[in-house]
Design a protein around this motif. Structure first.
Motif, short mmCIF file in Angstrom:
data_model
loop_
_atom_site.label_atom_id
_atom_site.label_comp_id
_atom_site.label_asym_id
_atom_site.label_seq_id
_atom_site.Cartn_x
_atom_site.Cartn_y
_atom_site.Cartn_z
N LYS A 1 40.46 41.87 42.00
CA LYS A 1 39.71 42.96 42.61
C LYS A 1 40.44 44.27 42.36
O LYS A 1 41.64 44.29 42.14
N PRO A 2 39.70 45.37 42.42
CA PRO A 2 40.35 46.65 42.20
C PRO A 2 41.45 46.88 43.23
O PRO A 2 41.38 46.40 44.35
N SER A 3 42.47 47.58 42.82
CA SER A 3 43.61 47.80 43.69
C SER A 3 43.23 48.64 44.90
O SER A 3 42.40 49.52 44.83
N ARG B 1 54.88 51.91 43.55
CA ARG B 1 55.13 51.95 42.11
C ARG B 1 54.09 51.16 41.34
O ARG B 1 54.01 51.27 40.12
N GLY B 2 53.38 50.28 42.03
CA GLY B 2 52.45 49.40 41.33
C GLY B 2 53.17 48.27 40.63
O GLY B 2 52.67 47.70 39.67
N THR B 3 54.38 47.92 41.11
CA THR B 3 55.10 46.79 40.54
C THR B 3 55.06 45.64 41.53
O THR B 3 54.88 45.83 42.72
N ALA B 4 55.20 44.44 41.03
CA ALA B 4 55.39 43.28 41.90
C ALA B 4 56.47 42.44 41.26
O ALA B 4 56.57 42.37 40.04
N THR C 1 48.89 41.68 44.77
CA THR C 1 49.11 43.12 44.95
C THR C 1 48.44 43.91 43.84
O THR C 1 48.47 45.14 43.85
N ASN C 2 47.85 43.21 42.88
CA ASN C 2 47.18 43.84 41.74
C ASN C 2 48.10 44.84 41.03
O ASN C 2 47.79 46.02 40.91
N PRO C 3 49.25 44.38 40.56
CA PRO C 3 50.24 45.30 40.00
C PRO C 3 49.89 45.74 38.58
O PRO C 3 49.09 45.09 37.91
N ARG C 4 50.46 46.85 38.17
CA ARG C 4 50.33 47.22 36.75
C ARG C 4 51.54 46.74 35.96
O ARG C 4 51.54 46.74 34.74
N VAL C 5 52.61 46.34 36.70
CA VAL C 5 53.80 45.78 36.07
C VAL C 5 54.23 44.56 36.88
O VAL C 5 54.38 44.65 38.10
N LEU C 6 54.41 43.42 36.22
CA LEU C 6 54.95 42.25 36.90
C LEU C 6 56.38 42.03 36.42
O LEU C 6 56.65 41.98 35.23
N LEU C 7 57.30 41.95 37.38
CA LEU C 7 58.72 41.81 37.08
C LEU C 7 59.14 40.38 37.42
O LEU C 7 58.93 39.92 38.54
N LEU C 8 59.73 39.69 36.45
CA LEU C 8 60.08 38.28 36.66
C LEU C 8 61.58 38.10 36.46
O LEU C 8 62.10 38.36 35.37
N ASP C 9 62.27 37.68 37.52
CA ASP C 9 63.72 37.51 37.45
C ASP C 9 64.04 36.04 37.20
O ASP C 9 63.93 35.23 38.10
N GLY D 1 46.56 41.50 30.87
CA GLY D 1 46.78 42.71 30.09
C GLY D 1 47.72 43.72 30.74
O GLY D 1 47.75 44.89 30.36
N ILE D 2 48.48 43.27 31.76
CA ILE D 2 49.44 44.19 32.38
C ILE D 2 50.81 43.98 31.75
O ILE D 2 51.01 43.04 30.97
N THR D 3 51.75 44.86 32.06
CA THR D 3 53.09 44.75 31.49
C THR D 3 53.88 43.70 32.25
O THR D 3 53.90 43.68 33.47
#
Lengths: 389, 276
Positions: free
Chosen positions: A3-5, A87-90, A162-170, A196-198
């Motif tokens: 869904k849209p953010s 920030r739009g990150t998760a 959270t509908n992020p534009r960047v997904l960070l994976l540790d 299609g997100i970063t």
């Protein structure tokens, strides 16, 4: 699709731009003056040994650490000082960090609860997200009742809601067994294609980086050694460190002599290596380094003296052989060359086998030799003692 | 554990014997007192039991000659509850404060723990002197008595919180932050629910340590006795099974408190997994 953010001002490009970013912890410098641009929608892997600063970079992008110096922009917006949601990150944490007191559905719905979304709606949306990761049947379980792979999917769903534009994976795959790791690797890549997100993925495993990434960033001691597409990092490493770290290469070092458009290196033992290209900074009489891929080396029986063999050949003794299915990894002891390995294709191996103790000569083509951008320094010891790749 | 021949090794029988003795010494006296508290009116302080009934329970609350048991209970219970609440509040806050290293952390920790080592009777005298002679404050169960009990319960509470918070994964807080929780939401929605069983443990310790405390109460509760002091007084001048009846009643109160605490944990966990 998602869904849209609902988050204010965090839609848009997931391009990440780090400019002059330095992070100090007291006296220790974890990250030194990094400049890095990760394009929107790319799968980027930060790879390097423990303590190289890769996780610190991820945490600074996420907003869990603040840079000591420098600027971080996501989609053009300066984000230093902003909390993660703005920030739009998760982030997906290394051991998933699922809340142990909440069931799977409430873990996934946590973000919506914090935003004050009504109970019925947040449950419905959490269930929708769980269906996407094929876990809808486990929504009522507690995290402790799930396997490692299931926990990872929950963590993924909790981050993606959270509908992020960047997904960070540790280090997302490090807690899984080999079989599950390969499967989840494929799923992560598929998910990134679909969304299609970063994705920014931290790992210390080179094959993981090469298999997943559009862009590999190799780090050491808080610096970026090389950043580029996976095939470039693997086939055309810039430094002796990257050549050794990514595996698959033998580093050759010697005293440089330019010949025509090419470069020759001579070792104190008398081995001569020749490449058709050169590096503009290589100077006659100064030490320099080259690399030859392990799978471009041919072995033949018999010893040889350095003077008699000619360029791009060395003689030594087989110390170990390891069958790898499609090829055999043959380790050689060559005077003056540490950790020399030849990967022999299985058909060649079955035609002529070698045993430990056999005297052999290794040869390769000059066109396969790749000139590195500096001399081999003593501090560049192979971090994985030869590796397995 | 079996030997290759399928028999238990001799050490099994030695350790099983030791454990049996341990259980007998632990529960034997308690069970004896429980049984003897139902002694009939003609029975004595020892077995056999004659005409069992509730004679001595009535005597406990009915007659003045057994001392002021009701009054002592009406002081011990509120004291233990206040000590419990303060111990939880202070230990939990202190435990969270100690998660971050700060200057003087070890010094403060050891200062707090020292009161575990100081003999209780000595501390009791010290608190009496400090309250009455140095500050000129009244010596009562709710003033100096409360302070004395806290010197005993706080170190325990702090140590329990250290153990609980040591297992608290810092990435839970970061995950909450990452998902948009404010500082307060992180505490109320994540940290407190996760450490809640530990907080119940601290509360139980706070309650029972205070409810049972004799040495630190001895000189600090003033002229009105708390229950342990009342029981001790009774042993010197009451020679009837009413003593046993009192033992049974106080033990029952402790059990009820523990049952309430464990029951509430159970209910909360059930509600959580059901909430779905």
């Amino acid at each position: 699709m998602l869904k849209p953010s609902e988050s204010p001002g965090v839609t848009g490009s997931g391009e990440i731009r780090l400019t002059g970013v330095t992070k100090r912890f007291g006296e220790t410098v974890a990250v030194r003056a990094i400049d890095l641009t990760i394009p929107h929608g790319s799968y980027c892997c930060l790879v390097g040994p423990s303590g190289c600063g890769k996780t610190t970079i991820l945490r600074m992008i996420a907003g869990h650490e603040q840079p000591t110096e420098g600027d971080i922009r996501i989609g053009g917006d300066p984000v230093v000082g902003l909390p993660p949601v703005r920030r739009g990150t998760a982030m997906m944490f290394q051991n998933y960090a699922l809340f142990p007191h909440l069931n799977v559905r409430d873990n996934v719905a946590f973000y919506l609860k914090m935003r004050g979304v009504a109970k019925a709606e947040r449950r419905a949306r959490a269930d929708e997200m769980l269906a996407r990761v094929q876990l809808d049947h486990l929504a009522d379980r507690m995290p402790a009742q799930l396997s490692g792979g299931q926990q990872q999917r929950v963590a993924l769903a909790r981050a993606l809601i959270t509908n992020p534009r960047v997904l960070l994976l540790d280090e997302p795959l490090s807690a899984l067994d080999e079989f599950l790791r390969l499967r989840m690797r494929g799923e992560l890549k598929g998910l990134q294609n679909e969304l299609g997100i970063t994705f920014v993925h931290v790992t210390h495993t080179q094959p993981e980086a090469i298999a997943l990434a559009d862009m590999v960033v190799v780090m050491d001691h808080g610096r970026i050694e090389q950043a580029g597409p996976a095939e470039e990092i693997f086939a055309r490493p810039r430094t002796p460190y990257v050549a050794r770290f990514m595996g698959g290469q033998n580093v050759l070092a010697g005293i440089a002599a330019r010949e025509g458009g090419g470069l020759s290196l001579t070792t104190p033992e008398g081995w001569v290596f020749h490449a058709p290209a050169t590096h503009p900074e290589a100077r006659d009489g100064q030490p320099w380094a080259m690399a030859i891929r392990r799978d471009r080396i041919a072995l033949s029986r018999g010893a040889g003296e350095p003077g008699a063999l000619g360029p791009n050949a060395v003689a030594g003794t087989v110390t170990a052989t390891e069958y790898q299915g499609t090829f055999v990894k043959v380790s050689l002891e060559v005077p003056g060359l540490a950790g020399f390995v030849a990967n022999i294709p299985d058909h060649a191996w079955f035609a002529e086998r070698f045993r430990p103790g056999d005297a052999v000569t290794a040869r390769w083509q000059g066109q396969d030799v790749h000139v590195l951008d500096r001399a081999d320094s003593a501090g560049d010891a192979d971090p994985y003692g030869g590796g397995e790749h | 554990m079996l030997t290759p021949a399928g028999r238990r090794p001799w050490t099994f029988y030695v350790l099983a014997g030791l454990f049996t003795l341990f259980v007998i010494f632990l529960y034997g006296p308690m069970i004896s007192i429980f049984i003897l508290s139902f002694q009939g009116p003609t029975g004595g302080l020892v077995f056999p039991l004659r005409d069992p009934g509730f004679t001595w329970f009535h005597a406990l609350f009915g007659q003045a000659r057994t001392g002021d048991v009701g009054g002592a209970f009406s002081r011990s219970l509120p004291l233990a509850l206040v000590v419990m609440v303060l111990t939880v509040l202070i230990s939990v806050s202190a435990g969270f404060a100690f998660r971050r290293r700060f200057r003087g952390a070890s010094a403060i920790f050891f200062t707090a723990i020292t009161s575990l080592i100081v003999p209780g009777l000595v501390l009791s005298i010290g608190i009496l002197v400090t309250f009455r002679e140095v500050f000129g404050l009244p010596v009562r169960w709710y003033s100096s008595g409360l302070a004395a009990h806290l010197t005993w319960t706080l170190p325990f509470g702090l140590l329990i919180m250290f153990a609980v918070l040591g297992r608290l994964n810092p990435s839970w807080e970061e995950a909450a932050h990452d998902l948009g929780a404010s500082r307060w939401q992180t505490v109320s929605q994540v940290l407190v629910p996760i450490v809640f069983p530990g907080m119940i443990a601290v509360a139980l310790f706070g309650f029972t340590l205070s409810y049972d405390e004799f040495p630190r109460s001895w000189l600090t509760v003033g002229s009105k006795n708390t229950l342990p002091i009342e029981i001790w007084t009774m042993t010197t001048n009451v020679t009837s099974p009413a003593l046993y009846a009192l033992g049974t009643v106080t033990t029952a109160v402790s059990f009820v408190v523990i049952a309430i605490a464990l029951g509430s944990i159970w209910v909360i966990q059930r509600r959580r997994s059901r909430r779905g």
